[in-house]
Design an enzyme around this catalytic site. Structure first.
Site, PDB file in Angstrom:
ATOM      1  N   ARG A  58      45.216  35.142  41.597  1.00 54.10           N
ATOM      2  CA  ARG A  58      45.218  35.807  43.033  1.00 54.10           C
ATOM      3  C   ARG A  58      45.312  37.592  42.700  1.00 54.10           C
ATOM      4  O   ARG A  58      44.519  38.024  43.278  1.00 54.10           O
ATOM      5  CB  ARG A  58      46.537  35.648  43.915  1.00 54.10           C
ATOM      6  CG  ARG A  58      46.512  34.215  44.363  1.00 54.10           C
ATOM      7  CD  ARG A  58      47.969  33.658  44.550  1.00 54.10           C
ATOM      8  NE  ARG A  58      47.678  32.275  45.044  1.00 54.10           N
ATOM      9  CZ  ARG A  58      47.806  31.383  44.175  1.00 54.10           C
ATOM     10  NH1 ARG A  58      47.680  31.259  42.912  1.00 54.10           N
ATOM     11  NH2 ARG A  58      47.684  30.036  44.671  1.00 54.10           N
ATOM     12  N   THR A  59      46.019  37.862  41.928  1.00 55.18           N
ATOM     13  CA  THR A  59      46.176  39.528  41.671  1.00 55.18           C
ATOM     14  C   THR A  59      45.073  39.959  41.111  1.00 55.18           C
ATOM     15  O   THR A  59      44.269  40.868  41.267  1.00 55.18           O
ATOM     16  CB  THR A  59      47.371  39.638  40.970  1.00 55.18           C
ATOM     17  OG1 THR A  59      48.445  39.014  41.438  1.00 55.18           O
ATOM     18  CG2 THR A  59      47.435  41.279  40.663  1.00 55.18           C
ATOM     19  N   LYS A  86      43.877  41.264  16.280  1.00 57.03           N
ATOM     20  CA  LYS A  86      43.380  41.756  15.181  1.00 57.03           C
ATOM     21  C   LYS A  86      44.603  42.589  14.615  1.00 57.03           C
ATOM     22  O   LYS A  86      44.574  43.159  13.371  1.00 57.03           O
ATOM     23  CB  LYS A  86      42.152  42.542  15.188  1.00 57.03           C
ATOM     24  CG  LYS A  86      40.953  42.132  15.774  1.00 57.03           C
ATOM     25  CD  LYS A  86      39.770  42.715  15.587  1.00 57.03           C
ATOM     26  CE  LYS A  86      38.773  42.119  16.079  1.00 57.03           C
ATOM     27  NZ  LYS A  86      37.390  43.013  16.060  1.00 57.03           N
ATOM     28  N   ARG A 108      48.523  44.146  33.840  1.00 53.39           N
ATOM     29  CA  ARG A 108      49.524  42.904  33.872  1.00 53.39           C
ATOM     30  C   ARG A 108      50.044  42.716  32.512  1.00 53.39           C
ATOM     31  O   ARG A 108      49.287  42.590  31.599  1.00 53.39           O
ATOM     32  CB  ARG A 108      48.780  41.672  34.682  1.00 53.39           C
ATOM     33  CG  ARG A 108      49.699  40.564  34.318  1.00 53.39           C
ATOM     34  CD  ARG A 108      49.404  39.377  35.401  1.00 53.39           C
ATOM     35  NE  ARG A 108      49.942  39.586  36.514  1.00 53.39           N
ATOM     36  CZ  ARG A 108      50.297  38.660  37.639  1.00 53.39           C
ATOM     37  NH1 ARG A 108      49.774  37.449  37.290  1.00 53.39           N
ATOM     38  NH2 ARG A 108      50.644  38.855  38.914  1.00 53.39           N
ATOM     39  N   HIS A 136      56.514  43.862  40.814  1.00 48.24           N
ATOM     40  CA  HIS A 136      55.102  43.627  40.749  1.00 48.24           C
ATOM     41  C   HIS A 136      54.687  44.237  42.338  1.00 48.24           C
ATOM     42  O   HIS A 136      54.639  43.741  43.391  1.00 48.24           O
ATOM     43  CB  HIS A 136      54.809  42.154  41.066  1.00 48.24           C
ATOM     44  CG  HIS A 136      53.727  41.460  41.120  1.00 48.24           C
ATOM     45  ND1 HIS A 136      52.476  42.224  41.438  1.00 48.24           N
ATOM     46  CD2 HIS A 136      53.068  40.364  41.323  1.00 48.24           C
ATOM     47  CE1 HIS A 136      51.488  41.453  41.293  1.00 48.24           C
ATOM     48  NE2 HIS A 136      51.704  40.286  41.272  1.00 48.24           N
TER      49      HIS A 136
END
Length: 314
Positions: A58-59, A86, A108, A136
């Site tokens: 959703r985000t 890496k 995020r 959030h």
């Protein structure tokens, strides 16, 4: 009213006026999203990086849609697609991003504090799209928008947040946002799903009995049981959790006639909500929250990148 913020990392740094401005601008962008042609040139020439180092549906999708509808140029990367696999450090990755001369970074990450760290090392604005169990903020904004749109106010409302309080970054932003806007907040959960110091969250009341609190609530905000973040077994079974804390059809009789049901998604049907309540045609605003995510994220991008309410020509 001018918007003076560069970042959206901690909702507590925003005033009630800031939040209200953002919600009012989101209303204007809702009108854009109702058109047949939903794209506007409002942020043409701005570059946004979507750095998602943790899964999101959703985000991430709503940020990407918001950017496209504002005519931003976007770069999407994160997780296994970065040089972190890496051995590159986060700081080196951040400095690489900064060298691109981008305007905004949406991030995020499973680690709390990463958005703040990025903001300290880039010239661009930063939006926290969820960091660990911390915050959030755009989720809180879309929640406020959905409640305000349906009930016509935020001040004076009593909101109950039910479920996995201890592992929820939603709570980390929603509780302070509701308090800033003048609402009363009760958190409801079994003791094993509460943080050790629930008072630090800023809620007015703490309860372990949903049936006692439901008759007082204007909004019942159900949280997902975050099984991916749980350690051990904090409740005997999902069935028992549903019996004691689930919002079921049988519990509707305890609710106010116009009380709303919210949920940040994804829903564990049969656990925190049964399908009757999740899909309730009058009470549930869960899909409204998803749609509000596009409008509020468009508003956040616009205002953080220098827009103002009187300069919006959507």
């Amino acid at each position: 009213m001018a918007f003076t913020h560069k970042h959206l990392i901690d909702i507590s740094e925003y005033s009630a006026d800031d939040i209200m401005l953002l919600l009012e601008v989101a209303v204007k962008f809702k009108e854009v999203n109702e058109r047949k042609i939903k794209k506007v040139p409002t942020l043409k020439g701005f570059t946004v990086i979507n750095m998602f180092n943790e899964p999101s549906t959703r985000t991430r999708s709503s940020f990407e849609l918001a950017e496209k509808r504002l005519s931003c140029d976007s770069l999407n990367f994160g997780g296994s697609s970065t040089s972190a696999v890496k051995g590159e450090s986060l700081i080196d990755t951040i400095e690489t991003l900064n060298s691109y001369k981008v305007d905004m970074v949406i991030v995020r990450d499973k680690h709390a504090g990463v958005p703040r760290l990025i903001a300290e090392h880039v010239d661009a604005g930063v939006i926290d799209a969820g960091d660990g169990k911390h915050q959030h903020p755009t989720q809180a904004l879309l929640d406020l928008y959905s409640i305000w749109e349906n009930l016509g106010k935020l001040e004076g409302l009593h909101v109950g947040i039910v479920g996995d309080i201890g592992h929820s970054r939603v709570c980390g932003s929603l509780i302070p946002a509701l308090k800033i806007m003048g609402a009363t907040v009760t958190v409801i959960a079994p003791p094993t799903l509460m943080p050790a110091r629930p008072d630090i969250l800023g809620a007015d009341y703490v309860s372990s009995n949903i049936d006692e609190v439901l008759p007082e609530l204007d909004v019942v905000y159900m949280l997902r049981i975050q099984r991916e973040r749980l350690e051990g077994a904090p409740y005997p079974s999902l069935r028992e959790y549903n019996l004691l804390f689930g919002l079921t059809q049988a519990r509707e009789r305890l609710m106010k006639p116009d009380a709303l049901i919210c949920h940040p998604g994804p829903i564990n049907r049969g656990v925190e909500l049964d399908s009757y309540m999740a899909d309730h045609p009058k009470r549930s605003v869960i899909l409204n929250q998803v749609y509000a995510g596009i409008c509020t994220r468009m508003a956040a991008l616009y205002l953080l990148l220098g827009g103002s309410d009187d300069g919006l020509t959507a």
